[in-house]
Write an enzyme that holds these catalytic residues in place. Structure first.
Site, mmCIF file in Angstrom:
data_model
loop_
_atom_site.group_PDB
_atom_site.id
_atom_site.type_symbol
_atom_site.label_atom_id
_atom_site.label_comp_id
_atom_site.label_asym_id
_atom_site.label_seq_id
_atom_site.Cartn_x
_atom_site.Cartn_y
_atom_site.Cartn_z
ATOM 1 C CG HIS A 1 -2.023 0.986 1.169
ATOM 2 N ND1 HIS A 1 -3.349 0.668 1.345
ATOM 3 C CD2 HIS A 1 -2.004 2.325 0.950
ATOM 4 C CE1 HIS A 1 -4.091 1.758 1.231
ATOM 5 N NE2 HIS A 1 -3.288 2.779 1.007
ATOM 6 C CD GLU B 1 -7.353 6.173 5.441
ATOM 7 O OE1 GLU B 1 -7.939 6.034 4.361
ATOM 8 O OE2 GLU B 1 -6.257 6.758 5.550
ATOM 9 C CG ASP C 1 -1.521 5.679 3.025
ATOM 10 O OD1 ASP C 1 -1.858 5.299 1.889
ATOM 11 O OD2 ASP C 1 -2.284 6.295 3.786
#
Ligand code: ZN
Length: 371
Positions: A18, A210, A307
């Protein structure tokens, strides 16, 4: 046994599932590209200051504010040359951190402002990745980088982007994703895109759980049939712990899992956890409050991710370091998280196994002192 200090953390083989291409630019590259394309919207005009600005803007604790920082990176990624460069440098930077396999994602629909087509955008990024792999190999680093194409959840192009993912499936695109602000944009709005992916036996992940809690995770699994959860950190809302328990404990006997938490664990649905980003966006209040360790000890399929390396001023090594400091992890733990990630990759089984057996296990054997 090799100690777990920052230099040695860099040596550990890592797998990253990710990571956003438009969230990982070098500050100096943002400045140079802005100059080249005549973009004058940058708030700061020196590389160190710009790096700090991104970090601070992203640190505000709001996902919406965090997402605003992407206006600038996306603005300078509108040409073939810029996309190739950003993709190439992404691979070089990951290889320097000993990432051995990565799936890097971005939303092609955000790179059409200067007239490129979706296919031209995808091809430029894939060329950049291939160049980066070659440059890394010349420096003695082996890295495989594959691509996920993302659709923006507030937009209406998800079916088109899913088709793009399938069209390039044998040329470096290994999956599909949706991203963007969760509130008001449930994944079920993009059901036809997920159905298209499933009909083509093509894997996908969904940013869910999230900013938004369990309903978002439930939709991603139950209605959309996601293969992985982007973050999924709020699955913790469905776990009841005994009063006063220490989140850094080694075991969590007495934890009670609800239906959603059980299904995520039963089905071994990988959680793409991004510790420092989850704190930055306010998905969790602090690293000490992060459920990473609870989820890991309860044997969820946890993976460690960056991220956005620019906004988080982070790397995989830094994320490992934060987790080691907070939860006392050693090499065996990081080996498990890394194998978890590789098992969860969207490439074929034999390719995953080759990385696990030939790269990850020998790498950690050396760190554990048995290699
Ligand atoms: Zn993300």
């Amino acid at each position: 046994m090799t100690t777990l200090d920052p230099a040695h953390l860099t040596l550990a083989p890592k797998v990253l599932l990710h990571d956003h291409l438009d969230g990982g630019l070098r500050p100096a590259t943002v400045l140079e590209l802005a100059h080249e394309v005549g973009y004058d919207g940058l708030p700061v005009d020196d590389a160190a200051g710009l790096g700090r600005w991104f970090r601070e803007a992203a640190d505000s604790g709001s996902l919406e504010r965090y997402l605003e920082t992407f206006t600038h990176t996306v603005a300078v990624m509108q040409t073939v040359d810029a996309l190739e460069r950003v993709a190439r440098e992404c691979v070089e930077d990951l290889a320097d951190d000993n990432v051995v396999y990565a799936e890097v994602r971005y939303a092609p629909e955000q790179h059409l402002e200067a007239g490129l087509t979706l296919d031209e955008v995808v091809e430029a990024v894939l060329r950049g990745f291939a160049d980066g792999e070659r440059i890394a190999a010349d420096r003695g680093k082996t890295i495989i980088v594959r691509c996920l194409v993302t659709a923006m959840r507030h937009a209406a192009r998800s079916r088109e982007i899913a088709e793009l993912a399938v069209r390039y499936r044998d040329r470096g695109v290994v999956g599909f994703d949706i991203a963007g602000a969760e509130a008001g944009h449930p994944p079920t709005r993009h059901l036809d895109a997920f159905e298209y992916m499933r009909a083509n036996c093509a894997p996908f992940t969904i940013h869910a759980g999230e900013a938004f809690g369990l309903p978002s995770i439930h939709e991603a699994i139950g209605f959309c049939g996601t293969d992985r959860l982007g973050h999924g950190v709020r699955v913790f809302d469905d776990i009841e712990l005994p009063d006063g328990v220490d989140l850094a404990a080694h075991s969590f006997t007495g934890a009670k899992l609800g239906l959603i938490a059980n299904i995520v664990r039963d089905k071994r649905i990988p959680l793409e956890l991004c510790p420092s980003s989850n704190v930055q966006t306010g998905a969790v209040t602090s690293l000490a409050e992060h459920p990473f360790n609870v989820l890991a000890r309860l044997r969820f399929r946890v993976t460690v991710n960056t991220d956005n390396r620019l906004m988080g001023d982070t790397t995989m090594s830094k994320e490992f370091g934060l987790l080691a400091d907070q939860f006392g992890y050693g090499w065996a733990d990081f080996e498990r998280f890394t194998v978890n990630a590789m098992k969860s990759a969207f490439i074929h089984f034999d390719e995953r196994l080759a990385v696990i057996d030939d790269v990850i296990k020998p790498g950690y054997a050396v760190l554990l002192g048995s290699g």
